[in-house]
Design an enzyme around this catalytic site. Structure first.
Site, short mmCIF file in Angstrom:
data_model
loop_
_atom_site.label_atom_id
_atom_site.label_comp_id
_atom_site.label_asym_id
_atom_site.label_seq_id
_atom_site.Cartn_x
_atom_site.Cartn_y
_atom_site.Cartn_z
N THR A 104 0.79 -1.17 0.10
CA THR A 104 0.01 0.22 0.16
C THR A 104 1.06 1.19 0.03
O THR A 104 0.56 2.23 -0.71
CB THR A 104 -1.21 -0.05 1.18
OG1 THR A 104 -1.82 -1.32 0.95
CG2 THR A 104 -1.83 1.23 1.28
N GLY A 105 2.05 1.18 0.85
CA GLY A 105 3.01 2.32 0.84
C GLY A 105 3.62 2.58 -0.61
O GLY A 105 3.71 3.73 -0.89
N TRP A 164 2.34 1.58 -3.38
CA TRP A 164 1.64 1.96 -4.39
C TRP A 164 1.67 3.37 -4.51
O TRP A 164 1.63 4.12 -5.65
CB TRP A 164 0.34 1.44 -4.08
CG TRP A 164 -0.67 1.70 -5.13
CD1 TRP A 164 -1.13 1.06 -6.50
CD2 TRP A 164 -1.57 2.94 -5.36
NE1 TRP A 164 -1.87 1.82 -7.08
CE2 TRP A 164 -2.56 2.92 -6.29
CE3 TRP A 164 -1.96 3.75 -4.38
CZ2 TRP A 164 -3.18 3.79 -6.61
CZ3 TRP A 164 -2.69 4.75 -4.43
CH2 TRP A 164 -3.69 4.80 -5.84
N HIS A 165 1.59 4.26 -3.47
CA HIS A 165 1.61 5.51 -3.20
C HIS A 165 2.50 6.16 -3.80
O HIS A 165 2.23 7.78 -4.29
CB HIS A 165 1.12 6.02 -1.83
CG HIS A 165 -0.15 5.99 -1.67
ND1 HIS A 165 -0.73 4.58 -0.89
CD2 HIS A 165 -1.47 6.76 -1.37
CE1 HIS A 165 -1.95 4.68 -0.58
NE2 HIS A 165 -2.37 5.93 -0.99
N GLY A 166 3.88 5.59 -3.80
CA GLY A 166 4.95 6.52 -4.46
C GLY A 166 6.19 5.68 -4.12
O GLY A 166 6.23 4.96 -3.42
#
Length: 499
Positions: free
Chosen positions: A332-333, A335-337
Protein backbone atom coordinates in the site's frame (compact mmCIF):
# COMPACT_ATOMS: atom_id res chain seq x y z
CA UNK A 1 -5.59 18.10 -17.41
CA UNK A 2 -7.42 18.11 -14.10
CA UNK A 3 -11.10 18.49 -13.24
CA UNK A 4 -10.63 21.68 -11.22
CA UNK A 5 -9.43 23.63 -14.22
CA UNK A 6 -11.27 26.41 -16.07
CA UNK A 7 -10.43 24.89 -19.45
CA UNK A 8 -11.81 21.51 -18.39
CA UNK A 9 -14.97 23.04 -16.89
CA UNK A 10 -15.84 25.49 -19.66
CA UNK A 11 -14.26 23.99 -22.79
CA UNK A 12 -13.47 20.27 -22.55
CA UNK A 13 -16.57 19.25 -20.61
CA UNK A 14 -19.12 21.19 -22.74
CA UNK A 15 -17.48 19.87 -25.93
CA UNK A 16 -17.62 16.32 -24.58
CA UNK A 17 -21.29 16.51 -23.58
CA UNK A 18 -22.23 18.09 -26.90
CA UNK A 19 -20.56 15.28 -28.85
CA UNK A 20 -21.88 12.69 -26.41
CA UNK A 21 -25.46 13.94 -26.86
CA UNK A 22 -25.13 13.79 -30.64
CA UNK A 23 -23.70 10.28 -30.32
CA UNK A 24 -26.62 9.25 -28.08
CA UNK A 25 -29.05 10.37 -30.79
CA UNK A 26 -27.03 8.45 -33.38
CA UNK A 27 -27.14 5.32 -31.24
CA UNK A 28 -30.91 5.53 -30.90
CA UNK A 29 -31.34 5.88 -34.64
CA UNK A 30 -28.80 3.24 -35.59
CA UNK A 31 -29.74 -0.27 -36.51
CA UNK A 32 -29.63 -3.00 -33.93
CA UNK A 33 -26.34 -4.87 -33.73
CA UNK A 34 -25.35 -8.46 -33.06
CA UNK A 35 -23.14 -9.32 -30.09
CA UNK A 36 -21.29 -12.59 -29.50
CA UNK A 37 -22.02 -14.04 -26.07
CA UNK A 38 -19.67 -16.13 -23.93
CA UNK A 39 -21.00 -19.39 -25.35
CA UNK A 40 -20.24 -18.28 -28.93
CA UNK A 41 -23.84 -17.59 -30.00
CA UNK A 42 -25.08 -14.34 -31.48
CA UNK A 43 -27.52 -12.17 -29.63
CA UNK A 44 -29.39 -9.18 -31.01
CA UNK A 45 -28.83 -6.07 -28.89
CA UNK A 46 -28.91 -2.30 -29.07
CA UNK A 47 -25.50 -0.91 -28.25
CA UNK A 48 -23.81 2.33 -27.33
CA UNK A 49 -21.30 2.28 -30.17
CA UNK A 50 -21.25 6.00 -30.93
CA UNK A 51 -21.37 7.07 -27.28
CA UNK A 52 -18.54 4.69 -26.47
CA UNK A 53 -16.53 5.98 -29.40
CA UNK A 54 -16.91 9.57 -28.19
CA UNK A 55 -16.01 8.57 -24.65
CA UNK A 56 -12.84 6.77 -25.77
CA UNK A 57 -11.71 9.65 -28.01
CA UNK A 58 -12.24 12.28 -25.34
CA UNK A 59 -10.60 10.05 -22.72
CA UNK A 60 -7.49 9.72 -24.87
CA UNK A 61 -7.44 13.48 -25.48
CA UNK A 62 -7.83 14.08 -21.74
CA UNK A 63 -4.94 11.77 -20.93
CA UNK A 64 -2.73 13.07 -23.75
CA UNK A 65 -3.15 16.70 -22.71
CA UNK A 66 -0.04 16.69 -20.51
CA UNK A 67 2.25 14.08 -22.09
CA UNK A 68 0.87 12.66 -25.38
CA UNK A 69 3.47 9.90 -25.71
CA UNK A 70 2.05 7.96 -22.75
CA UNK A 71 -1.26 7.49 -24.51
CA UNK A 72 0.47 4.82 -26.62
CA UNK A 73 1.68 3.08 -23.45
CA UNK A 74 -1.89 2.90 -22.15
CA UNK A 75 -3.17 1.68 -25.53
CA UNK A 76 -0.48 -1.03 -25.58
CA UNK A 77 -1.27 -2.04 -22.00
CA UNK A 78 -4.98 -2.26 -22.84
CA UNK A 79 -4.28 -4.46 -25.87
CA UNK A 80 -2.11 -6.84 -23.83
CA UNK A 81 -4.89 -7.18 -21.24
CA UNK A 82 -7.48 -7.63 -23.99
CA UNK A 83 -5.54 -10.53 -25.53
CA UNK A 84 -4.75 -12.04 -22.13
CA UNK A 85 -8.42 -11.90 -21.15
CA UNK A 86 -9.47 -13.69 -24.34
CA UNK A 87 -6.82 -16.35 -23.80
CA UNK A 88 -7.89 -16.89 -20.18
CA UNK A 89 -11.51 -17.23 -21.26
CA UNK A 90 -11.01 -19.56 -24.21
CA UNK A 91 -8.07 -21.81 -23.25
CA UNK A 92 -8.77 -24.11 -20.33
CA UNK A 93 -5.35 -25.77 -20.21
CA UNK A 94 -3.22 -22.61 -20.09
CA UNK A 95 -5.41 -20.23 -18.11
CA UNK A 96 -2.93 -19.82 -15.26
CA UNK A 97 -0.08 -19.13 -17.66
CA UNK A 98 -2.14 -16.50 -19.47
CA UNK A 99 -3.11 -14.88 -16.18
CA UNK A 100 0.48 -14.87 -14.93
CA UNK A 101 1.69 -13.39 -18.24
CA UNK A 102 -0.94 -10.65 -18.24
CA UNK A 103 -0.28 -9.69 -14.62
CA UNK A 104 3.46 -9.89 -15.22
CA UNK A 105 3.31 -7.46 -18.15
CA UNK A 106 1.19 -5.03 -16.10
CA UNK A 107 3.58 -5.14 -13.16
CA UNK A 108 6.60 -4.87 -15.47
CA UNK A 109 5.24 -1.69 -17.05
CA UNK A 110 4.40 -0.25 -13.64
CA UNK A 111 7.78 -1.27 -12.25
CA UNK A 112 9.77 0.27 -15.09
CA UNK A 113 8.01 3.61 -15.09
CA UNK A 114 7.36 4.02 -11.37
CA UNK A 115 9.98 2.06 -9.45
CA UNK A 116 13.02 1.41 -11.67
CA UNK A 117 14.69 4.70 -10.79
CA UNK A 118 13.95 4.19 -7.09
CA UNK A 119 15.51 0.73 -6.90
CA UNK A 120 18.43 1.75 -9.11
CA UNK A 121 19.19 4.63 -6.73
CA UNK A 122 19.14 2.19 -3.78
CA UNK A 123 21.60 -0.14 -5.49
CA UNK A 124 23.77 2.79 -6.52
CA UNK A 125 23.80 3.87 -2.88
CA UNK A 126 25.37 0.52 -2.00
CA UNK A 127 28.23 1.27 -4.38
CA UNK A 128 27.10 -0.62 -7.47
CA UNK A 129 28.14 1.15 -10.69
CA UNK A 130 24.59 1.87 -11.89
CA UNK A 131 23.27 4.91 -13.69
CA UNK A 132 19.91 5.93 -12.27
CA UNK A 133 17.48 6.08 -15.24
CA UNK A 134 15.57 9.31 -15.77
CA UNK A 135 12.09 8.00 -16.55
CA UNK A 136 9.08 10.30 -16.25
CA UNK A 137 6.11 8.84 -14.38
CA UNK A 138 2.90 8.61 -16.45
CA UNK A 139 0.02 10.11 -14.50
CA UNK A 140 -2.60 7.58 -13.44
CA UNK A 141 -0.52 4.51 -14.29
CA UNK A 142 -1.09 3.01 -10.82
CA UNK A 143 -4.86 3.29 -11.22
CA UNK A 144 -5.25 1.84 -14.69
CA UNK A 145 -2.68 -0.90 -13.96
CA UNK A 146 -4.66 -2.05 -10.92
CA UNK A 147 -7.90 -1.94 -12.92
CA UNK A 148 -6.26 -4.10 -15.60
CA UNK A 149 -5.06 -6.63 -13.03
CA UNK A 150 -8.49 -6.80 -11.40
CA UNK A 151 -10.05 -7.42 -14.83
CA UNK A 152 -7.75 -10.36 -15.58
CA UNK A 153 -8.17 -11.93 -12.14
CA UNK A 154 -11.97 -11.56 -12.21
CA UNK A 155 -12.14 -13.12 -15.68
CA UNK A 156 -9.92 -15.96 -14.45
CA UNK A 157 -12.16 -16.48 -11.41
CA UNK A 158 -15.21 -16.27 -13.71
CA UNK A 159 -16.56 -13.43 -11.57
CA UNK A 160 -16.73 -11.06 -14.58
CA UNK A 161 -17.40 -11.69 -18.27
CA UNK A 162 -14.53 -11.41 -20.71
CA UNK A 163 -14.67 -8.36 -22.98
CA UNK A 164 -14.54 -9.47 -26.61
CA UNK A 165 -14.32 -6.00 -28.11
CA UNK A 166 -10.96 -4.27 -27.70
CA UNK A 167 -12.55 -0.81 -28.01
CA UNK A 168 -14.81 -1.53 -25.04
CA UNK A 169 -11.95 -2.75 -22.86
CA UNK A 170 -9.98 0.36 -23.83
CA UNK A 171 -13.01 2.39 -22.75
CA UNK A 172 -13.00 0.68 -19.35
CA UNK A 173 -9.28 1.29 -18.80
CA UNK A 174 -9.07 4.82 -20.25
CA UNK A 175 -12.41 6.30 -19.09
CA UNK A 176 -11.45 9.87 -18.16
CA UNK A 177 -13.75 10.41 -15.14
CA UNK A 178 -11.71 7.93 -13.03
CA UNK A 179 -8.51 7.58 -15.06
CA UNK A 180 -6.12 9.93 -13.28
CA UNK A 181 -7.00 9.47 -9.62
CA UNK A 182 -9.61 6.77 -9.25
CA UNK A 183 -11.63 5.35 -7.72
CA UNK A 184 -10.28 1.97 -8.84
CA UNK A 185 -13.32 0.61 -10.68
CA UNK A 186 -13.76 -3.16 -10.95
CA UNK A 187 -14.70 -4.35 -14.41
CA UNK A 188 -17.73 -6.21 -13.06
CA UNK A 189 -19.09 -2.91 -11.74
CA UNK A 190 -19.38 -1.40 -15.23
CA UNK A 191 -19.34 -4.45 -17.55
CA UNK A 192 -23.07 -4.38 -18.24
CA UNK A 193 -23.21 -0.59 -18.47
CA UNK A 194 -20.60 -0.37 -21.21
CA UNK A 195 -23.18 -1.51 -23.76
CA UNK A 196 -26.47 -1.30 -21.86
CA UNK A 197 -26.44 1.92 -19.87
CA UNK A 198 -29.30 4.36 -19.88
CA UNK A 199 -29.33 7.90 -18.58
CA UNK A 200 -32.43 9.49 -17.08
CA UNK A 201 -32.84 13.13 -16.11
CA UNK A 202 -32.44 12.11 -12.48
CA UNK A 203 -29.01 10.64 -13.30
CA UNK A 204 -27.92 13.89 -14.91
CA UNK A 205 -29.22 15.99 -12.00
CA UNK A 206 -27.70 13.75 -9.31
CA UNK A 207 -24.44 13.41 -11.20
CA UNK A 208 -24.09 17.14 -11.77
CA UNK A 209 -24.81 17.89 -8.12
CA UNK A 210 -22.27 15.28 -6.98
CA UNK A 211 -19.67 16.67 -9.37
CA UNK A 212 -20.13 20.21 -8.07
CA UNK A 213 -19.93 19.02 -4.45
CA UNK A 214 -16.58 17.44 -5.31
CA UNK A 215 -15.45 20.57 -7.14
CA UNK A 216 -16.33 22.63 -4.08
CA UNK A 217 -14.35 20.27 -1.83
CA UNK A 218 -11.32 20.70 -4.07
CA UNK A 219 -11.45 24.41 -4.89
CA UNK A 220 -13.14 25.97 -1.85
CA UNK A 221 -11.71 23.69 0.82
CA UNK A 222 -8.56 21.81 -0.28
CA UNK A 223 -6.96 24.69 -2.17
CA UNK A 224 -7.43 27.13 0.71
CA UNK A 225 -6.21 24.61 3.30
CA UNK A 226 -3.12 23.92 1.18
CA UNK A 227 -2.09 27.56 1.57
CA UNK A 228 -2.15 27.12 5.35
CA UNK A 229 -0.25 23.82 5.29
CA UNK A 230 2.37 25.22 2.91
CA UNK A 231 2.80 28.25 5.15
CA UNK A 232 4.03 26.00 7.98
CA UNK A 233 5.43 22.90 6.28
CA UNK A 234 7.27 24.27 3.24
CA UNK A 235 10.61 25.82 4.22
CA UNK A 236 11.59 27.36 7.53
CA UNK A 237 11.06 24.13 9.47
CA UNK A 238 13.92 24.95 11.83
CA UNK A 239 11.88 27.90 13.13
CA UNK A 240 8.63 25.96 13.36
CA UNK A 241 6.81 26.23 16.68
CA UNK A 242 5.02 23.28 18.25
CA UNK A 243 1.58 24.77 17.64
CA UNK A 244 2.69 25.70 14.12
CA UNK A 245 3.61 22.07 13.43
CA UNK A 246 0.19 20.95 14.61
CA UNK A 247 -1.66 23.63 12.64
CA UNK A 248 0.30 22.83 9.49
CA UNK A 249 -0.22 19.08 9.58
CA UNK A 250 -3.88 19.35 10.63
CA UNK A 251 -4.43 21.68 7.66
CA UNK A 252 -2.79 19.05 5.45
CA UNK A 253 -4.95 16.35 7.07
CA UNK A 254 -8.09 18.20 5.97
CA UNK A 255 -6.53 19.19 2.64
CA UNK A 256 -5.74 15.64 1.55
CA UNK A 257 -9.20 14.44 2.54
CA UNK A 258 -11.05 17.16 0.63
CA UNK A 259 -8.66 16.76 -2.30
CA UNK A 260 -8.95 12.97 -2.64
CA UNK A 261 -12.63 12.70 -1.72
CA UNK A 262 -13.47 15.72 -3.87
CA UNK A 263 -11.86 14.09 -6.88
CA UNK A 264 -13.75 10.86 -6.17
CA UNK A 265 -17.01 12.81 -5.92
CA UNK A 266 -16.31 14.48 -9.26
CA UNK A 267 -15.49 11.11 -10.85
CA UNK A 268 -18.63 9.47 -9.45
CA UNK A 269 -20.72 12.44 -10.57
CA UNK A 270 -19.32 12.47 -14.11
CA UNK A 271 -19.81 8.72 -14.36
CA UNK A 272 -23.42 9.05 -13.23
CA UNK A 273 -24.09 11.71 -15.87
CA UNK A 274 -23.09 9.29 -18.64
CA UNK A 275 -24.75 6.21 -17.15
CA UNK A 276 -22.00 4.58 -15.06
CA UNK A 277 -22.41 3.86 -11.36
CA UNK A 278 -19.05 3.84 -9.58
CA UNK A 279 -18.80 2.65 -5.99
CA UNK A 280 -18.20 5.04 -3.11
CA UNK A 281 -14.56 5.67 -2.28
CA UNK A 282 -14.70 7.72 0.95
CA UNK A 283 -17.15 7.46 3.85
CA UNK A 284 -16.24 10.24 6.30
CA UNK A 285 -12.97 8.61 7.40
CA UNK A 286 -12.26 11.15 10.14
CA UNK A 287 -15.32 9.90 12.01
CA UNK A 288 -13.43 6.65 12.68
CA UNK A 289 -13.02 5.08 16.12
CA UNK A 290 -9.99 2.91 15.26
CA UNK A 291 -7.34 2.89 12.55
CA UNK A 292 -8.94 -0.28 11.22
CA UNK A 293 -12.19 1.64 10.90
CA UNK A 294 -10.34 4.55 9.25
CA UNK A 295 -9.09 2.27 6.49
CA UNK A 296 -12.57 0.90 5.92
CA UNK A 297 -13.64 4.45 5.16
CA UNK A 298 -10.58 5.89 3.36
CA UNK A 299 -9.83 5.10 -0.32
CA UNK A 300 -12.18 2.13 -0.15
CA UNK A 301 -11.46 0.95 -3.70
CA UNK A 302 -7.73 0.64 -2.97
CA UNK A 303 -8.30 -1.19 0.31
CA UNK A 304 -10.73 -3.63 -1.29
CA UNK A 305 -8.26 -4.27 -4.13
CA UNK A 306 -5.47 -5.30 -1.75
CA UNK A 307 -7.93 -7.31 0.36
CA UNK A 308 -9.35 -9.31 -2.57
CA UNK A 309 -6.26 -9.72 -4.73
CA UNK A 310 -3.40 -9.87 -2.20
CA UNK A 311 -4.50 -10.41 1.41
CA UNK A 312 -7.07 -13.18 0.92
CA UNK A 313 -5.04 -15.13 -1.71
CA UNK A 314 -2.04 -15.05 0.69
CA UNK A 315 -4.16 -16.69 3.37
CA UNK A 316 -6.00 -13.75 4.89
CA UNK A 317 -7.01 -14.42 8.48
CA UNK A 318 -6.52 -18.17 8.12
CA UNK A 319 -2.72 -18.41 8.16
CA UNK A 320 0.25 -16.08 8.64
CA UNK A 321 -2.13 -13.22 9.35
CA UNK A 322 0.51 -10.87 10.77
CA UNK A 323 2.80 -11.37 7.79
CA UNK A 324 -0.10 -10.94 5.36
CA UNK A 325 -1.05 -7.64 6.98
CA UNK A 326 2.50 -6.29 6.84
CA UNK A 327 2.94 -7.34 3.19
CA UNK A 328 -0.32 -5.65 2.21
CA UNK A 329 0.59 -2.43 3.98
CA UNK A 330 4.11 -2.44 2.59
CA UNK A 331 2.56 -2.68 -0.89
CA UNK A 332 0.00 0.00 0.00
CA UNK A 333 2.81 2.37 0.85
CA UNK A 334 4.74 1.44 -2.30
CA UNK A 335 1.64 2.01 -4.42
CA UNK A 336 1.43 5.64 -3.31
CA UNK A 337 4.90 6.46 -4.54
CA UNK A 338 8.49 5.32 -5.07
CA UNK A 339 9.88 6.91 -1.93
CA UNK A 340 10.95 5.62 1.49
CA UNK A 341 8.50 7.84 3.34
CA UNK A 342 5.55 6.15 1.59
CA UNK A 343 6.90 2.73 2.52
CA UNK A 344 7.37 3.88 6.13
CA UNK A 345 3.85 5.32 6.07
CA UNK A 346 2.40 2.00 4.89
CA UNK A 347 4.32 -0.08 7.42
CA UNK A 348 3.35 2.39 10.17
CA UNK A 349 -0.35 1.81 9.54
CA UNK A 350 0.19 -1.92 8.98
CA UNK A 351 1.73 -2.29 12.43
CA UNK A 352 -1.11 -0.31 14.03
CA UNK A 353 -3.79 -2.38 12.25
CA UNK A 354 -2.05 -5.61 13.30
CA UNK A 355 -1.72 -4.49 16.94
CA UNK A 356 -5.35 -3.36 17.02
CA UNK A 357 -6.53 -6.85 16.09
CA UNK A 358 -5.12 -8.18 19.36
CA UNK A 359 -5.83 -5.20 21.61
CA UNK A 360 -8.20 -2.32 20.86
CA UNK A 361 -10.67 -4.22 18.68
CA UNK A 362 -11.21 -6.76 21.44
CA UNK A 363 -12.13 -4.20 24.09
CA UNK A 364 -13.44 -1.25 22.05
CA UNK A 365 -17.03 -1.83 23.19
CA UNK A 366 -15.91 -1.13 26.76
CA UNK A 367 -13.99 2.07 25.91
CA UNK A 368 -15.48 5.58 25.60
CA UNK A 369 -16.15 6.48 21.95
CA UNK A 370 -14.59 9.92 22.45
CA UNK A 371 -11.26 8.43 23.55
CA UNK A 372 -11.24 5.98 20.65
CA UNK A 373 -11.96 8.81 18.23
CA UNK A 374 -9.21 11.00 19.70
CA UNK A 375 -6.73 8.10 19.66
CA UNK A 376 -7.51 7.41 16.00
CA UNK A 377 -7.23 11.02 14.86
CA UNK A 378 -3.87 11.56 16.56
CA UNK A 379 -2.43 8.46 14.87
CA UNK A 380 -3.89 9.53 11.52
CA UNK A 381 -2.36 13.01 11.83
CA UNK A 382 1.04 11.50 12.67
CA UNK A 383 0.68 9.26 9.63
CA UNK A 384 0.06 12.24 7.37
CA UNK A 385 3.25 13.79 8.76
CA UNK A 386 5.16 10.73 7.52
CA UNK A 387 3.31 10.88 4.21
CA UNK A 388 4.05 14.57 3.63
CA UNK A 389 7.83 14.64 4.00
CA UNK A 390 9.87 12.65 1.48
CA UNK A 391 13.05 14.07 3.01
CA UNK A 392 13.83 12.28 6.27
CA UNK A 393 15.87 15.22 7.55
CA UNK A 394 12.88 17.54 7.19
CA UNK A 395 10.62 14.86 8.66
CA UNK A 396 12.80 14.64 11.75
CA UNK A 397 12.83 18.42 12.23
CA UNK A 398 9.05 18.52 11.83
CA UNK A 399 8.34 15.76 14.35
CA UNK A 400 10.78 17.32 16.79
CA UNK A 401 8.63 20.46 16.76
CA UNK A 402 5.42 18.42 16.62
CA UNK A 403 6.24 16.64 19.88
CA UNK A 404 7.29 19.81 21.69
CA UNK A 405 10.96 20.10 20.82
CA UNK A 406 10.77 23.28 18.74
CA UNK A 407 12.47 26.54 19.63
CA UNK A 408 9.15 27.97 20.83
CA UNK A 409 5.82 26.43 21.74
CA UNK A 410 3.59 29.14 20.29
CA UNK A 411 3.93 32.14 18.00
CA UNK A 412 1.97 34.91 16.29
CA UNK A 413 1.87 33.05 12.95
CA UNK A 414 -0.16 30.25 14.53
CA UNK A 415 -2.72 32.64 16.02
CA UNK A 416 -3.00 34.43 12.69
CA UNK A 417 -3.56 31.17 10.78
CA UNK A 418 -6.32 30.21 13.22
CA UNK A 419 -8.17 33.50 13.53
CA UNK A 420 -7.82 34.71 9.93
CA UNK A 421 -9.22 31.40 8.67
CA UNK A 422 -11.70 30.74 11.47
CA UNK A 423 -14.67 29.93 9.23
CA UNK A 424 -12.54 27.76 6.96
CA UNK A 425 -11.57 25.63 9.98
CA UNK A 426 -15.22 25.41 11.05
CA UNK A 427 -16.27 24.35 7.55
CA UNK A 428 -13.44 21.78 7.40
CA UNK A 429 -14.60 20.15 10.63
CA UNK A 430 -18.29 20.19 9.70
CA UNK A 431 -17.92 18.99 6.11
CA UNK A 432 -15.60 16.15 7.08
CA UNK A 433 -18.55 14.73 9.04
CA UNK A 434 -21.89 13.51 7.61
CA UNK A 435 -23.64 16.66 8.80
CA UNK A 436 -24.63 17.86 5.31
CA UNK A 437 -26.31 14.54 4.52
CA UNK A 438 -28.09 14.44 7.88
CA UNK A 439 -29.33 18.05 7.71
CA UNK A 440 -30.52 17.87 4.10
CA UNK A 441 -32.19 14.51 4.77
CA UNK A 442 -33.97 15.87 7.85
CA UNK A 443 -35.07 19.02 6.03
CA UNK A 444 -36.32 17.07 3.01
CA UNK A 445 -38.27 14.74 5.30
CA UNK A 446 -39.95 17.64 7.12
CA UNK A 447 -40.86 19.34 3.83
CA UNK A 448 -42.36 16.14 2.42
CA UNK A 449 -44.51 15.72 5.53
CA UNK A 450 -45.82 19.22 5.00
CA UNK A 451 -46.55 19.14 1.26
CA UNK A 452 -44.81 16.50 -0.87
CA UNK A 453 -45.27 18.04 -4.38
CA UNK A 454 -44.18 21.45 -3.12
CA UNK A 455 -41.33 19.83 -1.18
CA UNK A 456 -39.92 18.21 -4.33
CA UNK A 457 -40.10 21.55 -6.13
CA UNK A 458 -38.34 23.36 -3.28
CA UNK A 459 -35.67 20.66 -2.97
CA UNK A 460 -34.97 20.78 -6.72
CA UNK A 461 -34.88 24.58 -6.73
CA UNK A 462 -32.60 24.60 -3.70
CA UNK A 463 -30.18 22.18 -5.33
CA UNK A 464 -30.09 24.20 -8.53
CA UNK A 465 -29.48 27.44 -6.67
CA UNK A 466 -26.78 25.84 -4.52
CA UNK A 467 -25.11 24.26 -7.57
CA UNK A 468 -25.06 27.52 -9.52
CA UNK A 469 -23.69 29.44 -6.55
CA UNK A 470 -21.02 26.79 -5.96
CA UNK A 471 -19.97 26.83 -9.61
CA UNK A 472 -19.70 30.64 -9.59
CA UNK A 473 -17.61 30.63 -6.39
CA UNK A 474 -15.32 27.89 -7.72
CA UNK A 475 -14.85 29.65 -11.04
CA UNK A 476 -14.01 32.90 -9.25
CA UNK A 477 -11.45 31.15 -7.03
CA UNK A 478 -9.90 29.38 -10.00
CA UNK A 479 -9.21 32.61 -11.87
CA UNK A 480 -5.54 33.26 -11.22
CA UNK A 481 -5.24 30.30 -8.81
CA UNK A 482 -1.63 29.22 -8.25
CA UNK A 483 -2.19 26.26 -5.92
CA UNK A 484 -4.73 24.15 -7.76
CA UNK A 485 -3.00 20.89 -8.71
CA UNK A 486 -4.59 17.66 -7.57
CA UNK A 487 -2.43 16.35 -4.75
CA UNK A 488 -1.57 13.12 -6.61
CA UNK A 489 -0.04 15.12 -9.48
CA UNK A 490 1.78 17.35 -6.98
CA UNK A 491 3.67 14.35 -5.59
CA UNK A 492 4.38 13.33 -9.17
CA UNK A 493 5.87 16.76 -9.83
CA UNK A 494 8.03 16.54 -6.70
CA UNK A 495 9.58 13.39 -8.07
CA UNK A 496 10.38 15.11 -11.38
CA UNK A 497 11.82 18.15 -9.61
CA UNK A 498 14.22 15.96 -7.58
CA UNK A 499 15.70 14.86 -10.86
Amino acid sequence: MIFSDLFFLFAFLPAFFLCYTVAAVADRRSRKSYAVTDDGSSQLQTGNMFKNMVLVVFSLIFYAWGEPVYVFLMIFSSFVNYRAGLFISSRQEHRKAALATGIGVNLLILGIFKYLGFFASILAGFGLPLQVPQIALPIGISFYTFQSISYLVDVYRRESPVQRRYADLLLYISMFPQLVAGPIVRYGTVAHEIQHRRVEMNDIAEGMFRFLIGLGKKVVMANQLSEISDQFLVGGLSELSTTGAWIGIVAFTFQIYFDFSGYSDMAIGLGRMIGFHFNENFRHPYCCDTITDFWRRWHISLGSFFRDYVYIPMGGNRQHQAMNILVVWFLTGMWHGASWNFILWGVYFGIIVMVEKYTVLRIKDRLPRFLLHLYSLVLVVIGWGIFYFDDFGKMQVFFNSFFGGGKVFDDFLTHSALMDNFWLWVAAVLFSMPIRTAVTGWLAGRLRQWDEPLAETLITAGRIAFSVALLVVCAALLVGATNNAFIYTRFYRKRKERR
